[in-house]
Design an enzyme around this catalytic site. Structure first.
Site, PDB file in Angstrom:
ATOM      1  N   SER A  93       0.851  -1.182   0.000  1.00 13.09           N
ATOM      2  CA  SER A  93       0.000   0.000   0.000  1.00 13.09           C
ATOM      3  C   SER A  93       0.887   1.232   0.000  1.00 13.09           C
ATOM      4  CB  SER A  93      -0.936   0.012   1.215  1.00 13.09           C
ATOM      5  OG  SER A  93      -0.186   0.020   2.416  1.00 13.09           O
ATOM      6  N   HIS A  97       2.357  12.085  -1.334  1.00 14.64           N
ATOM      7  CA  HIS A  97       1.963  13.481  -1.172  1.00 14.64           C
ATOM      8  C   HIS A  97       3.044  14.374  -1.780  1.00 14.64           C
ATOM      9  CE1 HIS A  97      -1.521  12.695   1.325  1.00 14.64           C
ATOM     10  NE2 HIS A  97      -0.793  11.922   2.116  1.00 14.64           N
ATOM     11  N   HIS A 107      -2.745   7.274  -4.547  1.00 14.70           N
ATOM     12  CA  HIS A 107      -2.837   6.156  -3.602  1.00 14.70           C
ATOM     13  C   HIS A 107      -2.947   4.870  -4.405  1.00 14.70           C
ATOM     14  CE1 HIS A 107      -5.837   3.214  -1.969  1.00 14.70           C
ATOM     15  NE2 HIS A 107      -4.946   3.175  -0.993  1.00 14.70           N
ATOM     16  N   ASN A 109      -3.026   0.323  -3.741  1.00 12.63           N
ATOM     17  CA  ASN A 109      -3.016  -0.799  -2.815  1.00 12.63           C
ATOM     18  C   ASN A 109      -3.312  -2.061  -3.606  1.00 12.63           C
ATOM     19  OD1 ASN A 109      -4.901  -2.730  -1.054  1.00 12.63           O
ATOM     20  ND2 ASN A 109      -3.411  -1.749   0.287  1.00 12.63           N
ATOM     21  N   VAL A 110      -2.506  -3.086  -3.413  1.00 15.04           N
ATOM     22  CA  VAL A 110      -2.792  -4.401  -3.986  1.00 15.04           C
ATOM     23  C   VAL A 110      -2.568  -5.424  -2.885  1.00 15.04           C
ATOM     24  CG1 VAL A 110      -2.522  -4.075  -6.472  1.00 15.04           C
ATOM     25  CG2 VAL A 110      -0.492  -4.251  -5.059  1.00 15.04           C
ATOM     26  N   HIS A 146      -6.923   7.333 -16.548  1.00 17.26           N
ATOM     27  CA  HIS A 146      -7.997   6.365 -16.786  1.00 17.26           C
ATOM     28  C   HIS A 146      -7.708   5.455 -17.981  1.00 17.26           C
ATOM     29  CE1 HIS A 146     -10.897   7.471 -13.687  1.00 17.26           C
ATOM     30  NE2 HIS A 146     -10.521   8.727 -13.865  1.00 17.26           N
ATOM     31  N   GLY A 259      -5.159  -5.131  15.193  1.00 16.02           N
ATOM     32  CA  GLY A 259      -3.988  -4.948  16.033  1.00 16.02           C
ATOM     33  C   GLY A 259      -2.738  -4.645  15.242  1.00 16.02           C
ATOM     34  N   GLY A 260      -2.910  -4.039  14.081  1.00 18.19           N
ATOM     35  CA  GLY A 260      -1.773  -3.717  13.228  1.00 18.19           C
ATOM     36  C   GLY A 260      -0.908  -2.624  13.813  1.00 18.19           C
ATOM     37  N   ARG A 261       0.166  -2.350  13.109  1.00 17.27           N
ATOM     38  CA  ARG A 261       1.149  -1.374  13.568  1.00 17.27           C
ATOM     39  C   ARG A 261       0.659   0.026  13.208  1.00 17.27           C
ATOM     40  NH1 ARG A 261       5.999   0.855  11.593  1.00 17.27           N
ATOM     41  NH2 ARG A 261       7.631   1.034  13.176  1.00 17.27           N
TER      42      ARG A 261
END
Length: 305
Positions: A93, A97, A107, A109-110, A146, A259-261
């Site tokens: 991910s 900026h 952005h 994410n895969v 696109h 409970g991730g970082r």
């Protein structure tokens, strides 16, 4: 396990490396620092941050491989039969900026998720996509974005682009503001309908196409002159980005609920942002054109340039 988890993990680790290398090259000055981390319940990851570069004010690119025994509410609500089953998730991910307000934030994410991985037929799916958030839009940039998205998914089914584009428009919409976060792109989740091999191929195509979509826009706009007015507009619009990520984004919620970082989950937030009460751009201004023209879902591939 009947799916090639290790193959997916190897691809995503390589994608993590290649995206960071491309962004460093485009910036020309900034370098990523790496924060390796482990998760007590299982797995870990590598969070890379580029700060105060020549082009990118903050770029965060994270690879994670995490495991657990209890599905967080964001997943268990959709899959109640999997409550109490072991799960594994791996993904890349990123949020970029830029410093120049004429370069859009992006952005991507895969990810791959497997529940009950030790079963003969585990439950698995792919998800992700990418989207673009300009501060000052350009029709040609948006069309290029696109077109690259369409070309990435076209080999896997002619209907997928329209479906994933609409899903992206609907997902990246600030309900409390009644406006889109950006100009969209691709978004998909819970995807396994092509079988493992072709679904994995789709993920690779989307992951590989991200830099092809974003880097030419950065190269074209990064030297555009700007002043205090444009910078103020950028910082105010970044506020919308923060609102979406904290209030609505499923990935943020999944990470926190599992409970991730926290530091890695919140790397998507910009380094500087403003909220000015009741601030609104002047009618007919370049700033108003963003919301009046660009933040309206439309068929950008049918645009006449």
């Amino acid at each position: 396990m009947s799916v090639d988890f290790h193959g997916v993990r190897a691809y995503l680790s390589g994608l993590h490396d290649s995206i960071c290398a491309a962004l460093e090259e485009e910036d020309g000055l900034g370098k990523f620092c790496t924060d390796e981390w482990n998760r007590a319940e299982g797995g870990g990851g590598s969070t890379r941050i580029l700060s105060e570069g020549a082009v990118f004010e903050k770029a965060g690119v994270a690879f994670s491989h995490v495991e657990g025994t209890t599905l967080p509410p964001t997943a268990s609500a959709r899959y109640p039969d999997l409550v109490g089953k072991r799960w594994i998730a791996v993904g890349v991910s990123l949020v970029i900026h830029p410093r120049n307000p004429f370069v859009p934030t992006s952005h991507a994410n895969v990810r791959f998720f497997v529940a009950n991985p030790d079963a003969a037929n585990p439950v698995w799916w792919f998800g992700g996509g990418w989207d673009l958030t300009p501060y000052y839009g350009f029709d040609e940039d948006t069309v290029h974005w696109h077109r690259t998205a369409r070309d990435a998914v076209a080999p896997f089914g002619g209907e997928l682009h329209g479906r994933f584009k609409e899903w992206c428009d609907q997902y990246f919409f600030l309900k409390h503001r009644g406006e889109a976060r950006g100009v969209g792109g691709l978004f998909f989740d819970d995807f396994n309908e092509l079988g493992f091999d072709r679904s994995f191929g789709l993920l690779r195509s989307i992951g590989d196409a991200y830099i092809m979509a974003y880097r030419p826009i950065v190269a074209l706009r990064k030297a555009t002159p700007y002043g205090d007015r444009e910078r103020l507009h950028q910082l105010r619009r970044r506020g919308r980005y923060v609102e979406f990520n904290l209030l609505q984004d499923r990935g943020t919620h999944f990470g926190l609920q599992s409970g991730g970082r926290t530091e890695s989950i919140l790397m998507s937030l910009p380094p500087l942002v403003r909220w000015d009460y009741g601030a609104s751009p002047e009618a007919g201004s370049p700033e108003a054109r963003l919301t009046d023209h660009f933040l309206k879902p439309r068929d950008w591939l049918g645009q006449s340039l």
